[in-house]
Design an enzyme around this catalytic site. Structure first.
Site, PDB file in Angstrom:
ATOM      1  N   CYS A 227     -15.518 -13.097  10.514  1.00  0.00           N
ATOM      2  CA  CYS A 227     -14.479 -13.359  11.516  1.00  0.00           C
ATOM      3  C   CYS A 227     -14.647 -12.378  12.682  1.00  0.00           C
ATOM      4  O   CYS A 227     -14.837 -11.180  12.460  1.00  0.00           O
ATOM      5  CB  CYS A 227     -13.105 -13.179  10.874  1.00  0.00           C
ATOM      6  SG  CYS A 227     -11.770 -13.354  12.059  1.00  0.00           S
TER       7      CYS A 227
ATOM      8  N   GLU B 193     -13.797  -6.213   3.180  1.00  0.00           N
ATOM      9  CA  GLU B 193     -13.751  -6.011   4.643  1.00  0.00           C
ATOM     10  C   GLU B 193     -13.950  -4.534   4.986  1.00  0.00           C
ATOM     11  O   GLU B 193     -14.729  -4.182   5.868  1.00  0.00           O
ATOM     12  CB  GLU B 193     -12.399  -6.493   5.192  1.00  0.00           C
ATOM     13  CG  GLU B 193     -12.222  -6.175   6.676  1.00  0.00           C
ATOM     14  CD  GLU B 193     -10.778  -6.336   7.167  1.00  0.00           C
ATOM     15  OE1 GLU B 193     -10.066  -7.231   6.680  1.00  0.00           O
ATOM     16  OE2 GLU B 193     -10.366  -5.545   8.031  1.00  0.00           O
TER      17      GLU B 193
ATOM     18  N   THR C 121      -7.545  -5.528   8.891  1.00  0.00           N
ATOM     19  CA  THR C 121      -6.934  -6.600   9.695  1.00  0.00           C
ATOM     20  C   THR C 121      -5.619  -7.131   9.136  1.00  0.00           C
ATOM     21  O   THR C 121      -4.778  -7.604   9.884  1.00  0.00           O
ATOM     22  CB  THR C 121      -7.910  -7.795   9.820  1.00  0.00           C
ATOM     23  OG1 THR C 121      -8.351  -8.146   8.507  1.00  0.00           O
ATOM     24  CG2 THR C 121      -9.087  -7.471  10.694  1.00  0.00           C
TER      25      THR C 121
ATOM     26  N   SER D 214      -5.497 -15.776  -4.542  1.00  0.00           N
ATOM     27  CA  SER D 214      -5.440 -15.424  -3.119  1.00  0.00           C
ATOM     28  C   SER D 214      -4.250 -14.507  -2.868  1.00  0.00           C
ATOM     29  O   SER D 214      -3.103 -14.872  -3.111  1.00  0.00           O
ATOM     30  CB  SER D 214      -5.325 -16.708  -2.295  1.00  0.00           C
ATOM     31  OG  SER D 214      -4.584 -16.485  -1.121  1.00  0.00           O
ATOM     32  N   SER D 215      -4.522 -13.298  -2.370  1.00  0.00           N
ATOM     33  CA  SER D 215      -3.425 -12.336  -2.237  1.00  0.00           C
ATOM     34  C   SER D 215      -2.452 -12.739  -1.132  1.00  0.00           C
ATOM     35  O   SER D 215      -1.257 -12.534  -1.250  1.00  0.00           O
ATOM     36  CB  SER D 215      -3.948 -10.917  -2.038  1.00  0.00           C
ATOM     37  OG  SER D 215      -4.553 -10.822  -0.788  1.00  0.00           O
TER      38      SER D 215
HETATM   39 FE1  F3S Z   1      -9.875 -13.366  10.705  1.00  0.00          FE
HETATM   40 FE2  F3S Z   1      -7.352 -12.778  10.755  1.00  0.00          FE
HETATM   41 FE3  F3S Z   1      -8.177 -14.804   9.367  1.00  0.00          FE
HETATM   42  S1  F3S Z   1      -9.034 -11.353  10.558  1.00  0.00           S
HETATM   43  S2  F3S Z   1     -10.227 -14.268   8.719  1.00  0.00           S
HETATM   44  S3  F3S Z   1      -8.262 -14.609  11.581  1.00  0.00           S
HETATM   45  S4  F3S Z   1      -6.541 -13.400   8.770  1.00  0.00           S
END
Ligand code: F3S
Length: 276
Positions: free
Chosen positions: A93, A123, A160, A216-217
């Site tokens: 992402c 991540e 994120t 899935s958290s």
């Molecule tokens: Fe990206 Fe935010 Fe989804 S970092 S993968 S758009 S939760």
């Protein structure tokens, strides 16, 4: 039964993008399951022949394309992957790429790196690996920070999916105690938009159905919020629906985790309509 969907639910931008990449890369494999939703993984495998492998060592001559998942992978793994005789399709992402770039650039300039997040999360493992030095500190609380002696030149970023209020505690502590602190807001709002919407909807309905992978958290977080305000159920597919849940109920709210595809949401809504 009046069925209402949350204002915001389901796939975030990064997941939508990764699924589209996978659909357009037929016969590719992903390194680890692309998203936390077994049914969507199954659909990608069945319709697009996109399967997954768990490690780079599983790559053999039959594999021609490898997709990197939304939360990225450590830099050395990416290098190792690029050395294999495969096309690497990076579905990391862009909101995860950004902190990777910040850490790489600022560590080169000699900044200590403070990351607010979970060290064991893929991540964060990816982001940490972009530092050119080892002065990278991953913390989940101010308490942890108090035990670390940092230099007077610090950058800080956040995972994120963290809450901004909690990140501000870290930032406050740093600027009170150190001379130069550069703060980067790397938090992605997508998760919170779904959470705010589920709260709003749960307050006005009799029953909430939350759809998503049980592993899935972010789906579990939606379920935890919903059950504070309404009778709530977390389901992965339409077969789990029990008609008894809807007895004496007039309104049903529906939300879905960030890895839940729209086709599944629609399938579940039509099943609710059938049984009520
Ligand atoms: Fe990206 Fe935010 Fe989804 S970092 S993968 S758009 S939760």
């Amino acid at each position: 039964m009046l069925i209402k969907k949350a204002k915001s639910y389901g796939f975030c931008f990064g997941v939508k993008r990764a699924v589209e990449i996978a659909e357009n890369s037929k016969n590719a494999v992903t390194l680890g399951p692309l998203i936390h939703n077994p049914l969507e993984i199954e659909r990608l495998a069945k319709n697009y022949n996109v399967k997954y492998i768990n490690s780079i060592d599983e790559i053999d001559d039959n594999i021609k394309r490898v997709i990197v998942r939304t939360h990225g992978i450590p830099k050395d793994k990416l290098e190792k992957l690029k050395q294999k005789n495969v096309e690497v399709i990076d579905a990391t992402c862009p909101f995860v790429k950004k902190p990777q770039e910040i850490v790489e650039e600022m560590s080169k300039e000699g900044y200590d790196v403070v990351i607010y997040g979970d060290k064991s999360h893929p991540e964060i493992q990816g982001v940490m690996s972009y530092s050119v030095h080892d002065r990278v500190f991953v913390v989940l609380s101010v308490e942890e920070l108090k035990n670390i002696k940092l230099k007077d030149k610090i950058i800080t970023i956040a995972q994120t999916t963290r809450k901004i209020q909690d990140y501000l505690n870290i930032v406050n502590f740093l600027i009170k105690n150190y001379k130069e602190v550069r703060v980067f807001n790397t938090i992605c709002n997508a998760t919170f938009e779904n959470q705010d919407a589920v709260k709003e909807l749960s307050m006005e309905v009799d029953i909430m159905i939350i759809i998503g992978g049980k592993n899935s958290s972010n789906t579990k977080q939606l379920y935890n919020i919903a059950k504070e305000y309404a009778e709530s159920y977390l389901i992965e597919n339409e077969n789990e629906i029990d008609p008894k849940w809807f007895i004496n109920k007039k309104t049903c709210g529906v939300s879905a985790g960030a890895s839940t595809p729209e086709w599944l949401v629609e399938k579940i809504i039509s099943k609710i309509k059938d049984v009520t």
